[in-house]
Design a protein around this motif. Structure first.
Motif, PDB file in Angstrom:
ATOM      1  N   VAL A 129       0.848  -1.194   0.000  1.00 32.40           N
ATOM      2  CA  VAL A 129       0.000   0.000   0.000  1.00 32.40           C
ATOM      3  C   VAL A 129       0.887   1.249   0.000  1.00 32.40           C
ATOM      4  O   VAL A 129       1.739   1.390   0.884  1.00 32.40           O
ATOM      5  N   PRO A 130       0.723   2.161  -0.968  1.00 30.19           N
ATOM      6  CA  PRO A 130       1.475   3.424  -0.927  1.00 30.19           C
ATOM      7  C   PRO A 130       1.127   4.210   0.337  1.00 30.19           C
ATOM      8  O   PRO A 130       0.008   4.108   0.849  1.00 30.19           O
ATOM      9  N   PHE A 131       2.047   5.000   0.827  1.00 31.15           N
ATOM     10  CA  PHE A 131       1.825   5.716   2.079  1.00 31.15           C
ATOM     11  C   PHE A 131       0.583   6.601   2.036  1.00 31.15           C
ATOM     12  O   PHE A 131      -0.154   6.697   3.022  1.00 31.15           O
ATOM     13  N   GLU A 132       0.328   7.217   0.883  1.00 32.32           N
ATOM     14  CA  GLU A 132      -0.828   8.114   0.803  1.00 32.32           C
ATOM     15  C   GLU A 132      -2.159   7.367   0.869  1.00 32.32           C
ATOM     16  O   GLU A 132      -3.216   7.981   1.072  1.00 32.32           O
ATOM     17  N   ASP A 133      -2.122   6.034   0.723  1.00 36.04           N
ATOM     18  CA  ASP A 133      -3.348   5.243   0.800  1.00 36.04           C
ATOM     19  C   ASP A 133      -3.477   4.471   2.112  1.00 36.04           C
ATOM     20  O   ASP A 133      -4.444   3.726   2.300  1.00 36.04           O
ATOM     21  N   VAL A 134      -2.523   4.650   3.023  1.00 40.18           N
ATOM     22  CA  VAL A 134      -2.632   3.990   4.328  1.00 40.18           C
ATOM     23  C   VAL A 134      -3.793   4.584   5.131  1.00 40.18           C
ATOM     24  O   VAL A 134      -4.523   3.877   5.824  1.00 40.18           O
ATOM     25  N   CYS A 135      -3.955   5.919   5.033  1.00 43.07           N
ATOM     26  CA  CYS A 135      -5.112   6.604   5.635  1.00 43.07           C
ATOM     27  C   CYS A 135      -5.234   6.320   7.139  1.00 43.07           C
ATOM     28  O   CYS A 135      -6.270   5.844   7.621  1.00 43.07           O
ATOM     29  N   LEU A 136      -4.193   6.654   7.876  1.00 47.72           N
ATOM     30  CA  LEU A 136      -4.171   6.381   9.305  1.00 47.72           C
ATOM     31  C   LEU A 136      -5.245   7.134  10.085  1.00 47.72           C
ATOM     32  O   LEU A 136      -5.673   6.677  11.146  1.00 47.72           O
ATOM     33  N   LEU A 137      -5.675   8.279   9.574  1.00 53.21           N
ATOM     34  CA  LEU A 137      -6.675   9.039  10.319  1.00 53.21           C
ATOM     35  C   LEU A 137      -8.016   8.321  10.397  1.00 53.21           C
ATOM     36  O   LEU A 137      -8.888   8.712  11.184  1.00 53.21           O
ATOM     37  N   GLU A 138      -8.175   7.251   9.605  1.00 52.55           N
ATOM     38  CA  GLU A 138      -9.368   6.419   9.754  1.00 52.55           C
ATOM     39  C   GLU A 138      -9.456   5.827  11.168  1.00 52.55           C
ATOM     40  O   GLU A 138     -10.545   5.527  11.646  1.00 52.55           O
ATOM     41  N   LEU A 139      -8.303   5.683  11.818  1.00 54.78           N
ATOM     42  CA  LEU A 139      -8.314   5.201  13.196  1.00 54.78           C
ATOM     43  C   LEU A 139      -9.109   6.142  14.099  1.00 54.78           C
ATOM     44  O   LEU A 139      -9.806   5.693  15.021  1.00 54.78           O
ATOM     45  N   LYS A 140      -9.015   7.448  13.836  1.00 59.31           N
ATOM     46  CA  LYS A 140      -9.769   8.411  14.645  1.00 59.31           C
ATOM     47  C   LYS A 140     -11.266   8.238  14.413  1.00 59.31           C
ATOM     48  O   LYS A 140     -12.071   8.339  15.352  1.00 59.31           O
ATOM     49  N   LEU A 141     -11.653   7.976  13.177  1.00 58.74           N
ATOM     50  CA  LEU A 141     -13.070   7.758  12.874  1.00 58.74           C
ATOM     51  C   LEU A 141     -13.567   6.471  13.526  1.00 58.74           C
ATOM     52  O   LEU A 141     -14.674   6.429  14.076  1.00 58.74           O
ATOM     53  N   LEU A 142     -12.762   5.404  13.450  1.00 57.24           N
ATOM     54  CA  LEU A 142     -13.150   4.143  14.084  1.00 57.24           C
ATOM     55  C   LEU A 142     -13.299   4.324  15.592  1.00 57.24           C
ATOM     56  O   LEU A 142     -14.233   3.787  16.200  1.00 57.24           O
ATOM     57  N   ARG A 143     -12.381   5.065  16.189  1.00 58.74           N
ATOM     58  CA  ARG A 143     -12.461   5.272  17.638  1.00 58.74           C
ATOM     59  C   ARG A 143     -13.713   6.061  18.003  1.00 58.74           C
ATOM     60  O   ARG A 143     -14.405   5.735  18.969  1.00 58.74           O
ATOM     61  N   ARG A 144     -14.008   7.104  17.239  1.00 60.83           N
ATOM     62  CA  ARG A 144     -15.160   7.952  17.559  1.00 60.83           C
ATOM     63  C   ARG A 144     -16.476   7.180  17.409  1.00 60.83           C
ATOM     64  O   ARG A 144     -17.382   7.322  18.237  1.00 60.83           O
ATOM     65  N   ARG A 145     -16.582   6.363  16.384  1.00 62.37           N
ATOM     66  CA  ARG A 145     -17.855   5.703  16.097  1.00 62.37           C
ATOM     67  C   ARG A 145     -17.991   4.322  16.749  1.00 62.37           C
ATOM     68  O   ARG A 145     -19.090   3.930  17.151  1.00 62.37           O
ATOM     69  N   PHE A 146     -16.861   3.610  16.866  1.00 64.16           N
ATOM     70  CA  PHE A 146     -16.954   2.219  17.323  1.00 64.16           C
ATOM     71  C   PHE A 146     -16.105   1.903  18.548  1.00 64.16           C
ATOM     72  O   PHE A 146     -16.236   0.817  19.110  1.00 64.16           O
ATOM     73  N   GLY A 147     -15.221   2.807  18.952  1.00 61.13           N
ATOM     74  CA  GLY A 147     -14.270   2.511  20.007  1.00 61.13           C
ATOM     75  C   GLY A 147     -14.914   2.077  21.311  1.00 61.13           C
ATOM     76  O   GLY A 147     -14.368   1.220  22.027  1.00 61.13           O
ATOM     77  N   HIS A 148     -16.081   2.626  21.635  1.00 63.95           N
ATOM     78  CA  HIS A 148     -16.767   2.280  22.885  1.00 63.95           C
ATOM     79  C   HIS A 148     -17.639   1.040  22.749  1.00 63.95           C
ATOM     80  O   HIS A 148     -18.268   0.615  23.726  1.00 63.95           O
ATOM     81  N   ARG A 149     -17.664   0.464  21.538  1.00 63.21           N
ATOM     82  CA  ARG A 149     -18.549  -0.669  21.288  1.00 63.21           C
ATOM     83  C   ARG A 149     -17.782  -1.973  21.059  1.00 63.21           C
ATOM     84  O   ARG A 149     -18.413  -3.021  20.864  1.00 63.21           O
ATOM     85  N   VAL A 150     -16.452  -1.915  21.056  1.00 62.63           N
ATOM     86  CA  VAL A 150     -15.628  -3.113  20.875  1.00 62.63           C
ATOM     87  C   VAL A 150     -14.522  -3.125  21.932  1.00 62.63           C
ATOM     88  O   VAL A 150     -14.344  -2.156  22.671  1.00 62.63           O
ATOM     89  N   LYS A 151     -13.797  -4.217  21.979  1.00 65.95           N
ATOM     90  CA  LYS A 151     -12.739  -4.352  22.987  1.00 65.95           C
ATOM     91  C   LYS A 151     -11.595  -3.375  22.764  1.00 65.95           C
ATOM     92  O   LYS A 151     -11.108  -2.730  23.699  1.00 65.95           O
ATOM     93  N   ALA A 152     -11.145  -3.274  21.505  1.00 65.39           N
ATOM     94  CA  ALA A 152      -9.975  -2.442  21.207  1.00 65.39           C
ATOM     95  C   ALA A 152      -9.907  -2.189  19.712  1.00 65.39           C
ATOM     96  O   ALA A 152     -10.661  -2.774  18.924  1.00 65.39           O
ATOM     97  N   LEU A 153      -8.984  -1.312  19.324  1.00 66.10           N
ATOM     98  CA  LEU A 153      -8.723  -1.032  17.920  1.00 66.10           C
ATOM     99  C   LEU A 153      -7.324  -1.494  17.559  1.00 66.10           C
ATOM    100  O   LEU A 153      -6.417  -1.497  18.397  1.00 66.10           O
ATOM    101  N   GLY A 154      -7.161  -1.902  16.305  1.00 66.58           N
ATOM    102  CA  GLY A 154      -5.865  -2.344  15.826  1.00 66.58           C
ATOM    103  C   GLY A 154      -5.542  -1.732  14.475  1.00 66.58           C
ATOM    104  O   GLY A 154      -6.346  -1.007  13.887  1.00 66.58           O
TER     105      GLY A 154
END
Length: 251
Positions: A129-154
């Protein structure tokens, strides 16, 4: 230990030819798990269908991985939700937010505390995956929407190098998954995006170092700073002169 942060864990995935497909694979995986137990290594495996889910679950590993291609396979996930008690790590590459919502909702409907066995991975499905397509900020979206509904994020990385994994941990991924291989030049889909033993060792080293950094200061001036403060900080090394200057300014 960093305040409010768990130490990172690293999971590794072997090349796809090792995964449960051929007759007799369950027997080989049982032997592989026994070998891992003997040397003190955590064993796990990705599952791709209902048969492999049942066979790997019967080995009772601490976690089972569901790759991005299979995260909408509800018959398979029902086996993992209802017949298995360990953690289930689910990647979200090539998956819409609505599809991720379906995954989390499916686990929330399970008996007991099923949703708190789920680790949800940010992932981009590509090799490499090229670096520009890694899209790490998706982790912030996952945390905001799902972080409290699952055990953890990876974070499941198919990129080159190891710097991105450290950033993923800083953004809240407490599980890091990388593919490993003995030779990145071998033919196959994911060898080029995998880590060789030396790279995997360096990744583990750097993740542990990043974990040690995740803390607040226990005091405003740390013990190792005290000598530097006395030697270098204006107003400390020249306290008498600084005090005299301050008095003159007031006058």
């Amino acid at each position: 230990r960093g305040v409010g942060r768990d130490p990172p864990s690293t999971t590794t995935a072997p090349p796809r030819r090792w995964r449960l497909r051929r007759p007799g694979s369950a027997r080989r995986h049982r032997a592989l798990k026994q070998h891992c137990d003997d040397i003190g290594l955590l064993y796990s495996c990705s599952v791709w269908d209902t048969t492999s889910a049942k066979e790997i679950a019967s080995l009772e590993p601490p976690l089972i991985k569901v790759g991005s291609p299979s995260n909408q396979h509800w018959e398979m996930q029902k086996v993992l939700r209802d017949e298995y008690t360990g953690m289930v790590h689910i990647s979200t590459g090539m998956t819409t937010k609505d599809e991720i919502e379906k995954i989390v909702s499916f686990w929330e409907q399970g008996k007991g505390d099923a949703k708190n066995r789920v680790v949800l991975y940010n992932c981009t499905s590509g090799y490499p995956v090229p670096f520009e397509d890694v899209c790490l900020l998706e982790l912030k979206l996952l945390r905001r929407r799902f972080g409290h509904r699952v055990k953890a994020l990876g974070f499941s990385g198919h990129h080159l190098g190891i710097s991105v994994d450290i950033a993923a941990y800083a953004l809240g991924a407490t599980w890091n998954e990388r593919h490993f291989t003995k030779d990145r030049t071998w033919r196959g889909t994911d060898h080029a995006a995998s880590l060789e033993p030396a790279g995997l060792s360096k990744l583990c080293r750097d993740l542990k170092a990043a974990w040690k950094c995740m803390r607040y200061k226990e005091t405003d001036i740390l013990p190792l700073e005290q000598a530097q403060r006395a030697k270098l900080k204006w107003g400390c090394y020249n306290a008498d002169g600084a005090k005299k200057t301050a008095v003159e300014d007031r006058v």
